[in-house]
Design a protein around this motif. Structure first.
Motif, PDB file in Angstrom:
ATOM      1  N   GLN A 356       0.842  -1.197   0.115  1.00  0.00           N
ATOM      2  CA  GLN A 356       0.029   0.092  -0.108  1.00  0.00           C
ATOM      3  C   GLN A 356       0.935   1.302   0.103  1.00  0.00           C
ATOM      4  N   VAL A 357       1.912   1.250   0.515  1.00  0.00           N
ATOM      5  CA  VAL A 357       2.730   2.412   0.477  1.00  0.00           C
ATOM      6  C   VAL A 357       4.347   1.855   0.503  1.00  0.00           C
ATOM      7  N   VAL A 358       5.108   2.597  -0.485  1.00  0.00           N
ATOM      8  CA  VAL A 358       6.467   2.343  -0.561  1.00  0.00           C
ATOM      9  C   VAL A 358       7.246   3.486  -0.173  1.00  0.00           C
ATOM     10  N   VAL A 359       8.160   3.284   0.496  1.00  0.00           N
ATOM     11  CA  VAL A 359       8.877   4.437   1.207  1.00  0.00           C
ATOM     12  C   VAL A 359      10.381   4.519   0.367  1.00  0.00           C
ATOM     13  N   ILE A 360      10.553   5.570   0.125  1.00  0.00           N
ATOM     14  CA  ILE A 360      11.846   5.934  -0.772  1.00  0.00           C
ATOM     15  C   ILE A 360      12.749   6.886  -0.140  1.00  0.00           C
ATOM     16  N   PRO A 361      14.007   6.674   0.096  1.00  0.00           N
ATOM     17  CA  PRO A 361      14.709   7.900   0.569  1.00  0.00           C
ATOM     18  C   PRO A 361      15.355   8.910  -0.657  1.00  0.00           C
ATOM     19  N   VAL A 362      15.400  10.162  -0.301  1.00  0.00           N
ATOM     20  CA  VAL A 362      15.928  11.057  -1.375  1.00  0.00           C
ATOM     21  C   VAL A 362      17.094  11.824  -0.789  1.00  0.00           C
ATOM     22  N   PRO A 363      18.291  10.929  -1.254  1.00  0.00           N
ATOM     23  CA  PRO A 363      19.895  11.483  -0.540  1.00  0.00           C
ATOM     24  C   PRO A 363      20.011  12.782  -0.938  1.00  0.00           C
ATOM     25  N   PHE A 364      20.669  13.635  -0.188  1.00  0.00           N
ATOM     26  CA  PHE A 364      20.899  15.145  -0.851  1.00  0.00           C
ATOM     27  C   PHE A 364      22.413  15.140  -0.056  1.00  0.00           C
ATOM     28  N   LYS A 365      23.149  15.986  -0.988  1.00  0.00           N
ATOM     29  CA  LYS A 365      24.689  16.305  -0.399  1.00  0.00           C
ATOM     30  C   LYS A 365      25.179  15.269   0.735  1.00  0.00           C
ATOM     31  N   GLY A 366      25.191  13.966   0.357  1.00  0.00           N
ATOM     32  CA  GLY A 366      25.882  13.022   1.028  1.00  0.00           C
ATOM     33  C   GLY A 366      24.941  12.576   2.257  1.00  0.00           C
ATOM     34  N   ILE A 367      23.975  13.180   2.492  1.00  0.00           N
ATOM     35  CA  ILE A 367      23.059  12.899   3.589  1.00  0.00           C
ATOM     36  C   ILE A 367      22.300  11.577   3.213  1.00  0.00           C
ATOM     37  N   ASP A 368      22.288  10.511   3.656  1.00  0.00           N
ATOM     38  CA  ASP A 368      21.468   9.353   3.249  1.00  0.00           C
ATOM     39  C   ASP A 368      20.319   9.229   4.215  1.00  0.00           C
ATOM     40  N   PRO A 369      18.865   9.339   3.773  1.00  0.00           N
ATOM     41  CA  PRO A 369      17.748   9.206   4.939  1.00  0.00           C
ATOM     42  C   PRO A 369      17.309   7.876   5.080  1.00  0.00           C
ATOM     43  N   SER A 370      18.307   6.815   4.602  1.00  0.00           N
ATOM     44  CA  SER A 370      17.541   5.386   4.737  1.00  0.00           C
ATOM     45  C   SER A 370      17.257   5.064   6.035  1.00  0.00           C
ATOM     46  N   ASP A 371      17.907   5.306   7.177  1.00  0.00           N
ATOM     47  CA  ASP A 371      17.622   5.064   8.724  1.00  0.00           C
ATOM     48  C   ASP A 371      15.993   5.268   8.864  1.00  0.00           C
ATOM     49  N   GLU A 372      15.886   6.801   8.567  1.00  0.00           N
ATOM     50  CA  GLU A 372      14.374   7.276   8.826  1.00  0.00           C
ATOM     51  C   GLU A 372      13.668   6.704   8.003  1.00  0.00           C
ATOM     52  N   VAL A 409       1.284   0.966  -6.895  1.00  0.00           N
ATOM     53  CA  VAL A 409       1.347   1.168  -5.444  1.00  0.00           C
ATOM     54  C   VAL A 409       0.671   2.524  -5.148  1.00  0.00           C
ATOM     55  N   PRO A 410      -0.557   2.419  -3.906  1.00  0.00           N
ATOM     56  CA  PRO A 410      -1.237   3.528  -3.991  1.00  0.00           C
ATOM     57  C   PRO A 410      -0.397   4.816  -3.463  1.00  0.00           C
ATOM     58  N   LEU A 411       0.329   4.413  -2.429  1.00  0.00           N
ATOM     59  CA  LEU A 411       0.887   5.770  -1.859  1.00  0.00           C
ATOM     60  C   LEU A 411       2.571   5.598  -2.052  1.00  0.00           C
ATOM     61  N   ARG A 412       3.343   6.608  -2.182  1.00  0.00           N
ATOM     62  CA  ARG A 412       4.697   6.798  -2.085  1.00  0.00           C
ATOM     63  C   ARG A 412       4.997   7.748  -0.992  1.00  0.00           C
ATOM     64  N   ILE A 413       5.921   7.393  -0.111  1.00  0.00           N
ATOM     65  CA  ILE A 413       6.413   8.271   0.932  1.00  0.00           C
ATOM     66  C   ILE A 413       8.013   8.693   0.448  1.00  0.00           C
ATOM     67  N   GLU A 414       8.107   9.993   0.394  1.00  0.00           N
ATOM     68  CA  GLU A 414       9.565  10.375   0.165  1.00  0.00           C
ATOM     69  C   GLU A 414      10.201  10.999   1.281  1.00  0.00           C
ATOM     70  N   ILE A 415      11.455  10.542   1.463  1.00  0.00           N
ATOM     71  CA  ILE A 415      12.084  11.381   2.974  1.00  0.00           C
ATOM     72  C   ILE A 415      13.407  11.892   2.523  1.00  0.00           C
ATOM     73  N   GLY A 416      13.505  13.249   2.491  1.00  0.00           N
ATOM     74  CA  GLY A 416      14.805  13.897   2.191  1.00  0.00           C
ATOM     75  C   GLY A 416      15.435  14.374   3.740  1.00  0.00           C
ATOM     76  N   PRO A 417      16.705  14.891   3.644  1.00  0.00           N
ATOM     77  CA  PRO A 417      17.075  15.305   4.510  1.00  0.00           C
ATOM     78  C   PRO A 417      16.540  16.390   5.536  1.00  0.00           C
ATOM     79  N   ARG A 418      15.657  17.587   4.618  1.00  0.00           N
ATOM     80  CA  ARG A 418      14.952  18.480   4.956  1.00  0.00           C
ATOM     81  C   ARG A 418      13.834  18.042   5.816  1.00  0.00           C
ATOM     82  N   ASP A 419      13.162  16.972   5.162  1.00  0.00           N
ATOM     83  CA  ASP A 419      12.008  16.584   5.893  1.00  0.00           C
ATOM     84  C   ASP A 419      12.306  15.964   7.302  1.00  0.00           C
ATOM     85  N   ILE A 420      13.451  15.374   7.244  1.00  0.00           N
ATOM     86  CA  ILE A 420      13.759  14.923   8.571  1.00  0.00           C
ATOM     87  C   ILE A 420      14.039  16.038   9.703  1.00  0.00           C
ATOM     88  N   GLU A 421      14.882  17.313   9.078  1.00  0.00           N
ATOM     89  CA  GLU A 421      14.781  18.356  10.000  1.00  0.00           C
ATOM     90  C   GLU A 421      13.196  18.658  10.264  1.00  0.00           C
TER      91      GLU A 421
END
Ligand code: 87F
Length: 561
Positions: A356-372, A409-421
């Motif tokens: 139902q949901v796929v979670v995709i990290p969006v790395p930026f400037k060497g920061i990898d949001p995979s853990d989040e 897949v109905p929803l995707r979640i994107e997570i980047g460094p600024r989202d984490i902040e």
């Protein structure tokens, strides 16, 4: 817009064809074995033409130019190729070297399991029990009820040999199990206390079709459930016919978000061995064709007579049982793909989507949001959603967006460094077009599970509403032949007053025969508030659109699968 601090990769800049592995490699043309008495020409299968070739492959480059989204065919330009290509690229189907047979890959089989879980629970609530009867039928049993096999005989597949030796008697492979089960019913049913007898089986059946096969919609082997029940009275049988039909409606509308029309089949279209046939009819707006969704038959006492299914009633009188049979097949999945799929791929309703949901990290400037991403995935899985993270580092975020969009897949979640902040994630809905309102939204991590639940619910409803709007706009009322033909040729279903005579239905078929196929009655709709007729009664003096005779019923007509 979510702010990940990174430029969001635009899906439009990607070429899916470059990375999607080569799926559905051209299966060899099946060589029909039946040399003698080949009844008709073996069907030609519509196999996908382009399979997103490997990088450097000339075809792949063509695709890139043709469409940046990866699907080489457009739904509204070339529906047939769009569909057969999509079920392969979407990883639902793999082609096989027996014509008309398909491999259901986990992505589609999981949808079948969702349908099965729902329906199985509901019939168990009604007191129906699951069972399993053999795949093989003796010729004697199969041909006992003449009306039932007559028209179907060419579709029955037979086993005639084992190793090098001929079998003494050929054995049929079940095309349906009335003739497998009813000899046993006559053994099991003695007195009124043995009734009702209500059983169901989940199994495969084989019908050696000669019309051209289409994955899910028409195949030579398919999966289904078949329910077979016996009652002391017709009233009880009638009630069950409608209870089951309502469950079929719910499978289509509540699970698959596909609107259907409930109704009764005409004499021509009903199951010949039975008394009457009820149906849920779906419609594919892109082709203007109706498609029988599932059928629930009242068999009356025909089979009881042939198979001697008698019981002794309370007054010790010998009576014949009343029987029903009903079935729902993997065709459901094809209808869902045809109705909701778009030029980017599959669109799966949340209730049946394997993920139902796929979670995709969006790395930026060497920061990898995979853990989040992992944390969010776990949190949502614990809340009961079907979630997957895609942390593969050899694919770009944009490639992953396209890939999961293709898979529906109905929803995707994107997570980047600024989202984490900002303690938020961006959620993107598959069913809405790029840049439309509500397609993507930023959701605080704190309310994530609740909000995801709400968005999935909203999407489930929105899919049905959108499909219903389109569906309803395809129903045209016609009271004369010219209006009927105009509507039909505009890819509509036609609701028309009808005299309900077999010869007239046959003549409409003959008069509409052409390249696109003849029109037939889809059903005589039951009351349904979304139809232009409220009840199936006809005003005095109304004439049949085809014969000019007094009309008896509103019938829904159309070309169909
Ligand atoms: C093909 C070959 C032989 C359909 C056939 O709809 C026999 C048949 O009896 C045949 N194709 N049918 C009708 C099936 C009737 C009924 N059976 C139980 C259903 C639902 C499930």
């Amino acid at each position: 817009m979510a702010d990940s601090g990174a430029e969001r990769v635009s899906v439009n800049d990607l070429n899916v064809a470059e990375k999607v592995s080569i799926t559905g490699a051209e299966a060899p043309e099946a060589k029909p074995r039946e040399k003698k008495e080949k009844p008709k020409k073996a069907p030609k299968e519509k196999k996908p033409v382009v399979h997103g070739g490997a990088p450097g492959d000339a075809k792949a480059k063509d695709v890139k130019k043709e469409t940046k989204l990866g699907l080489p065919f457009k739904k509204d330009e070339n529906f047939g190729d769009w569909y057969s290509d999509l079920v392969v690229r979407g990883e639902m189907i793999e082609y096989y070297d027996v014509s008309g047979c398909y491999i259901l890959r986990p992505w589609s089989y999981s949808i079948w399991e969702s349908i099965k879980d729902f329906f199985d629970k509901e019939i168990k609530k009604m007191g129906i029990e699951n069972t399993y009867f053999p795949l093989f039928v003796s010729e004697k049993a199969l041909t006992k009820e003449k009306d039932h096999v007559e028209g179907f005989a060419p579709e029955v597949a037979w086993v005639t040999r084992s190793g090098d030796s001929q079998l003494e008697e050929p054995i049929a492979i079940r095309p349906t199990s009335e003739t497998v089960m009813y000899p046993i019913f006559s053994k099991w049913i003695r007195g009124h206390r043995d009734l009702p007898l209500r059983i169901n089986q989940w199994c495969n059946v084989v019908r050696w079709e000669f019309k051209h096969p289409t994955p899910f919609i028409r195949s030579r082997e398919f999966l289904w459930q078949e329910g077979h029940t016996a009652f002391a009275t017709k009233d009880e049988a009638d009630v069950e016919v409608h209870q089951i039909l309502e469950l079929y409606r719910r499978v289509y509308e509540e699970l698959l978000a596909v609107p259907v029309i409930k109704g009764v089949k005409s004499e021509v279209e009903k199951f010949a061995g039975g008394l009457y046939t009820t149906t849920v009819e779906a419609f594919i707006p892109a082709t203007g064709r109706g498609v029988q969704g599932a059928t629930s038959h009242c068999l009356g006492q025909n089979f009881a007579k042939m198979f001697e299914i008698f019981f002794e009633d309370e007054n010790r009188e010998r009576k014949m049982v009343w029987q029903n049979s009903w079935g729902l097949t993997t065709r459901t999945i094809g209808v869902m793909v045809m109705v909701h799929g778009d030029n980017k791929g599959l669109v799966l309703p949340p209730r049946v989507a394997p993920i139902q949901v796929v979670v995709i990290p969006v790395p930026f400037k060497g920061i990898d949001p995979s853990d989040e991403c992992l944390k969010v995935t776990r949190q949502l899985q614990e809340a009961g959603f079907r979630v997957k993270d895609d942390l593969r580092d050899n694919y770009s975020p944009g490639w992953k967006y396209s890939h999961w969009e293709l898979k529906g897949v109905p929803l995707r979640i994107e997570i980047g460094p600024r989202d984490i902040e900002k303690k938020q994630v961006r959620v993107v809905r598959r069913d809405l077009e790029d840049k439309t309102e509500g397609r993507s939204q930023d959701i605080p991590m704190a309310d994530l599970a609740v909000k995801i639940g709400e968005i999935l619910e909203t999407m489930q409803k929105a899919l049905l509403e959108k499909a219903r709007e389109e569906h309803d706009s395809c129903i045209v009322v016609a009271e004369n032949w010219d209006d009927f033909m105009t509507a039909l040729n505009n890819k509509k279903m036609v609701l028309a007053p009808w005299c309900d005579e077999v010869e007239v239905e046959e003549s409409v078929k003959a008069r509409t025969k052409g390249e696109a196929g003849a029109a037939k009655t889809l059903c005589m709709p039951f009351e349904q508030d979304t139809l232009p007729m409220v009840s199936n009664t006809i005003a005095e003096g109304t004439k049949c659109f085809a014969s000019g005779k007094p009309a008896k019923k509103w019938a829904l007509w159309g070309r169909s699968y």
